[in-house]
Design a protein around this motif. Structure first.
Motif, mmCIF file in Angstrom:
data_model
loop_
_atom_site.group_PDB
_atom_site.id
_atom_site.type_symbol
_atom_site.label_atom_id
_atom_site.label_comp_id
_atom_site.label_asym_id
_atom_site.label_seq_id
_atom_site.Cartn_x
_atom_site.Cartn_y
_atom_site.Cartn_z
ATOM 1 N N VAL A 76 0.837 -1.361 0.140
ATOM 2 C CA VAL A 76 -0.075 -0.087 -0.021
ATOM 3 C C VAL A 76 0.827 1.399 -0.194
ATOM 4 N N ILE A 77 2.048 1.292 0.792
ATOM 5 C CA ILE A 77 2.654 2.338 0.863
ATOM 6 C C ILE A 77 3.679 2.588 -0.377
ATOM 7 N N VAL A 78 4.106 1.703 -0.840
ATOM 8 C CA VAL A 78 4.768 1.653 -1.983
ATOM 9 C C VAL A 78 4.044 2.175 -3.230
ATOM 10 N N ILE A 79 2.840 1.486 -3.704
ATOM 11 C CA ILE A 79 2.051 1.996 -4.577
ATOM 12 C C ILE A 79 1.438 3.177 -4.425
ATOM 13 N N SER A 80 0.840 3.537 -3.201
ATOM 14 C CA SER A 80 0.504 5.153 -3.086
ATOM 15 C C SER A 80 1.564 5.899 -3.092
ATOM 16 N N MET A 81 2.672 5.874 -2.796
ATOM 17 C CA MET A 81 3.898 6.734 -2.678
ATOM 18 C C MET A 81 3.876 7.037 -4.485
ATOM 19 N N ASN A 82 4.133 5.857 -5.172
ATOM 20 C CA ASN A 82 4.566 6.210 -6.577
ATOM 21 C C ASN A 82 3.468 6.692 -7.499
ATOM 22 N N ILE A 83 2.203 6.362 -6.898
ATOM 23 C CA ILE A 83 1.261 6.931 -7.728
ATOM 24 C C ILE A 83 1.200 8.440 -7.767
ATOM 25 N N ILE A 84 1.178 8.850 -6.531
ATOM 26 C CA ILE A 84 1.220 10.389 -6.246
ATOM 27 C C ILE A 84 2.592 10.892 -6.961
ATOM 28 N N GLU A 85 3.624 10.404 -6.704
ATOM 29 C CA GLU A 85 4.882 10.923 -7.649
ATOM 30 C C GLU A 85 4.648 10.769 -9.048
ATOM 31 N N PHE A 86 3.985 9.847 -9.421
ATOM 32 C CA PHE A 86 3.822 9.760 -10.863
ATOM 33 C C PHE A 86 2.950 10.881 -11.347
ATOM 34 N N VAL A 87 1.816 11.349 -10.681
ATOM 35 C CA VAL A 87 0.951 12.458 -10.950
ATOM 36 C C VAL A 87 1.866 13.831 -10.842
ATOM 37 N N VAL A 88 2.354 13.818 -9.641
ATOM 38 C CA VAL A 88 2.790 15.304 -9.109
ATOM 39 C C VAL A 88 4.078 15.571 -9.620
ATOM 40 N N VAL A 89 4.971 14.655 -9.320
ATOM 41 C CA VAL A 89 6.598 14.829 -9.903
ATOM 42 C C VAL A 89 7.362 14.073 -10.743
ATOM 43 N N PRO A 90 6.614 13.585 -11.919
ATOM 44 C CA PRO A 90 7.342 12.530 -12.567
ATOM 45 C C PRO A 90 8.699 12.782 -12.982
ATOM 46 N N ASP A 91 8.932 14.199 -13.296
ATOM 47 C CA ASP A 91 9.955 14.471 -13.718
ATOM 48 C C ASP A 91 11.482 14.210 -12.742
ATOM 49 N N LEU A 92 11.085 14.311 -11.503
ATOM 50 C CA LEU A 92 12.029 14.142 -10.333
ATOM 51 C C LEU A 92 12.423 12.769 -10.081
ATOM 52 N N LEU A 93 11.613 11.593 -10.646
ATOM 53 C CA LEU A 93 11.906 10.357 -10.130
ATOM 54 C C LEU A 93 13.201 9.772 -11.099
ATOM 55 N N LEU A 94 13.967 8.848 -10.636
ATOM 56 C CA LEU A 94 14.852 8.149 -11.062
ATOM 57 C C LEU A 94 14.551 7.765 -12.568
ATOM 58 N N TRP A 95 13.575 6.799 -12.755
ATOM 59 C CA TRP A 95 12.963 6.404 -14.075
ATOM 60 C C TRP A 95 12.114 7.104 -14.622
ATOM 61 N N GLY A 96 11.685 8.337 -14.093
ATOM 62 C CA GLY A 96 10.356 9.130 -14.868
ATOM 63 C C GLY A 96 9.236 8.061 -14.234
ATOM 64 N N LYS A 97 8.301 8.157 -15.303
ATOM 65 C CA LYS A 97 7.154 7.587 -15.132
ATOM 66 C C LYS A 97 7.241 5.836 -15.201
#
Length: 122
Positions: A76-97
């Motif tokens: 739940v933590i991993v999926i929730s966190m990654n969905i939020i980041e996917f929507v809000v800050v995909p440009d800051l993620l190591l591998w983007g989306k």
């Protein structure tokens, strides 16, 4: 034996992310993500708190107490966190989306380890 190795590796992911990436701030983009998603004013404090909680998660994993509940909490933590980041800050993620894909794979490994390998090894 496979279950123990995978359990250790999962815990190691939480320790590395908590201690090195967040508490020691060796990967500053984590704090940047927190500042954008949660609060710029308290980004450092929140990031350190998240890091500490990730280390607690690692100890919970290694303790093997309520491991199936632990697996669900992790997923739940991993999926929730990654969905939020996917929507809000995909440009800051190591591998983007693609980070979301890796989160799903990590979650599948957690599930497989807790619900299939553990019962197979008992």
């Amino acid at each position: 034996m496979t279950h123990k190795i995978i359990t250790f590796c999962i815990a190691l992911v939480w320790i590395v992310n908590g201690l090195f990436c967040k508490i020691l701030n060796l990967v500053p983009r984590h704090e940047t993500i927190v500042s954008i998603v949660l609060s710029e004013q308290y980004a450092r404090n929140i990031t350190v708190t998240i890091g500490l909680l990730e280390i607690v998660m690692a100890f919970w994993i290694l303790s093997r107490i309520k491991s199936k509940i632990n697996a669900i909490v992790q997923i739940v933590i991993v999926i929730s966190m990654n969905i939020i980041e996917f929507v809000v800050v995909p440009d800051l993620l190591l591998w983007g989306k693609l980070n979301l894909l890796f989160a799903l794979i990590f979650s599948a490994i957690i599930y497989y380890n807790a619900y299939y390998l553990k019962s197979k090894n008992q």
